[in-house]
Scaffold this motif. Structure first.
Motif, PDB file in Angstrom:
ATOM      1  N   THR A 154       0.816  -1.219   0.000  1.00 20.48           N
ATOM      2  CA  THR A 154       0.000   0.000   0.000  1.00 20.48           C
ATOM      3  C   THR A 154       0.852   1.272   0.000  1.00 20.48           C
ATOM      4  O   THR A 154       0.301   2.368  -0.009  1.00 20.48           O
ATOM      5  N   LEU A 155       2.186   1.120   0.003  1.00 21.50           N
ATOM      6  CA  LEU A 155       3.062   2.277   0.200  1.00 21.50           C
ATOM      7  C   LEU A 155       3.641   2.886  -1.071  1.00 21.50           C
ATOM      8  O   LEU A 155       4.499   3.747  -0.987  1.00 21.50           O
ATOM      9  N   GLY A 156       3.183   2.456  -2.239  1.00 21.27           N
ATOM     10  CA  GLY A 156       3.637   3.097  -3.467  1.00 21.27           C
ATOM     11  C   GLY A 156       4.664   2.288  -4.236  1.00 21.27           C
ATOM     12  O   GLY A 156       4.910   1.112  -3.955  1.00 21.27           O
ATOM     13  N   ASN A 157       5.285   2.959  -5.209  1.00 23.22           N
ATOM     14  CA  ASN A 157       6.179   2.289  -6.150  1.00 23.22           C
ATOM     15  C   ASN A 157       7.620   2.766  -6.084  1.00 23.22           C
ATOM     16  O   ASN A 157       8.379   2.537  -7.018  1.00 23.22           O
ATOM     17  N   LYS A 183      14.183   4.026  -3.648  1.00 22.26           N
ATOM     18  CA  LYS A 183      14.504   5.190  -4.468  1.00 22.26           C
ATOM     19  C   LYS A 183      15.365   6.181  -3.696  1.00 22.26           C
ATOM     20  O   LYS A 183      16.254   6.803  -4.252  1.00 22.26           O
ATOM     21  N   ASN A 184      15.111   6.303  -2.372  1.00 20.90           N
ATOM     22  CA  ASN A 184      15.871   7.243  -1.553  1.00 20.90           C
ATOM     23  C   ASN A 184      15.755   6.859  -0.079  1.00 20.90           C
ATOM     24  O   ASN A 184      15.015   5.933   0.281  1.00 20.90           O
ATOM     25  N   GLU A 185      16.460   7.575   0.762  1.00 22.74           N
ATOM     26  CA  GLU A 185      16.465   7.289   2.197  1.00 22.74           C
ATOM     27  C   GLU A 185      15.103   7.523   2.843  1.00 22.74           C
ATOM     28  O   GLU A 185      14.742   6.840   3.811  1.00 22.74           O
ATOM     29  N   MET A 186      14.352   8.460   2.324  1.00 18.08           N
ATOM     30  CA  MET A 186      13.051   8.771   2.893  1.00 18.08           C
ATOM     31  C   MET A 186      12.114   7.563   2.805  1.00 18.08           C
ATOM     32  O   MET A 186      11.458   7.201   3.795  1.00 18.08           O
ATOM     33  N   ILE A 187      12.033   6.919   1.631  1.00 18.65           N
ATOM     34  CA  ILE A 187      11.151   5.756   1.490  1.00 18.65           C
ATOM     35  C   ILE A 187      11.704   4.578   2.280  1.00 18.65           C
ATOM     36  O   ILE A 187      10.952   3.798   2.863  1.00 18.65           O
ATOM     37  N   GLN A 188      13.025   4.436   2.363  1.00 20.56           N
ATOM     38  CA  GLN A 188      13.612   3.362   3.162  1.00 20.56           C
ATOM     39  C   GLN A 188      13.192   3.517   4.628  1.00 20.56           C
ATOM     40  O   GLN A 188      12.743   2.563   5.262  1.00 20.56           O
ATOM     41  N   LYS A 189      13.319   4.716   5.137  1.00 19.67           N
ATOM     42  CA  LYS A 189      12.946   4.977   6.538  1.00 19.67           C
ATOM     43  C   LYS A 189      11.465   4.704   6.764  1.00 19.67           C
ATOM     44  O   LYS A 189      11.085   4.111   7.780  1.00 19.67           O
ATOM     45  N   LEU A 230       9.505   2.579   5.232  1.00 18.83           N
ATOM     46  CA  LEU A 230       9.270   1.147   5.292  1.00 18.83           C
ATOM     47  C   LEU A 230       9.790   0.541   6.584  1.00 18.83           C
ATOM     48  O   LEU A 230       9.116  -0.276   7.213  1.00 18.83           O
ATOM     49  N   LEU A 231      10.983   0.940   6.994  1.00 19.23           N
ATOM     50  CA  LEU A 231      11.584   0.369   8.200  1.00 19.23           C
ATOM     51  C   LEU A 231      10.816   0.741   9.462  1.00 19.23           C
ATOM     52  O   LEU A 231      10.938   0.068  10.482  1.00 19.23           O
ATOM     53  N   GLU A 232      10.006   1.803   9.396  1.00 17.33           N
ATOM     54  CA  GLU A 232       9.207   2.232  10.545  1.00 17.33           C
ATOM     55  C   GLU A 232       7.783   1.679  10.508  1.00 17.33           C
ATOM     56  O   GLU A 232       6.994   1.948  11.418  1.00 17.33           O
ATOM     57  N   THR A 233       7.439   0.912   9.490  1.00 17.79           N
ATOM     58  CA  THR A 233       6.105   0.335   9.393  1.00 17.79           C
ATOM     59  C   THR A 233       5.884  -0.616  10.571  1.00 17.79           C
ATOM     60  O   THR A 233       6.715  -1.497  10.819  1.00 17.79           O
ATOM     61  N   PRO A 234       4.813  -0.450  11.339  1.00 17.02           N
ATOM     62  CA  PRO A 234       4.606  -1.270  12.541  1.00 17.02           C
ATOM     63  C   PRO A 234       4.676  -2.784  12.299  1.00 17.02           C
ATOM     64  O   PRO A 234       5.269  -3.510  13.097  1.00 17.02           O
ATOM     65  N   SER A 235       4.101  -3.270  11.214  1.00 20.05           N
ATOM     66  CA  SER A 235       4.135  -4.711  10.957  1.00 20.05           C
ATOM     67  C   SER A 235       5.553  -5.188  10.653  1.00 20.05           C
ATOM     68  O   SER A 235       5.922  -6.326  10.987  1.00 20.05           O
TER      69      SER A 235
END
Length: 101
Positions: free
Chosen positions: A31-34, A56-62, A64-69
């Protein structure tokens, strides 16, 4: 672009739970995009897992890594008593048969 490979081995009795937990965070990731690719492989031994991710960049990496599941998956994996701790490799893309982003 950031590319990461993580490999670890769980105890045989935890493998099914690990796969279930992976499916849980994958539902959320979808659900978080492409702006990322995230794939998990199971080794032939049924207890070694390899996660390949491209961001794509550090922002999207962060994000995902902060996603509760995902955080729950990591906590349960680490608390399970791993046979082999996660080995993290940062990779550099040399070429691709398709546009990544």
């Amino acid at each position: 672009m950031i590319s990461v490979k993580v490999t670890y081995t769980v105890k045989p009795g935890f493998a099914a739970t690990n796969k279930h937990n992976i499916q849980q965070f994958m539902k959320d990731f979808k659900t978080l995009g492409n702006d990322f690719r995230y794939t998990v492989f199971e080794g032939a031994d049924g207890k070694t897992f390899t996660h390949l991710s491209q961001y794509k960049n550090e922002m999207i990496q962060k994000k995902l890594l902060e996603t509760p599941s995902f955080k729950s998956f990591q906590q349960q994996r680490d608390d399970s008593g791993l046979e082999r701790q996660p080995q993290i490799e940062f990779l550099t893309t040399v070429g691709s048969s398709h546009d990544i982003f």
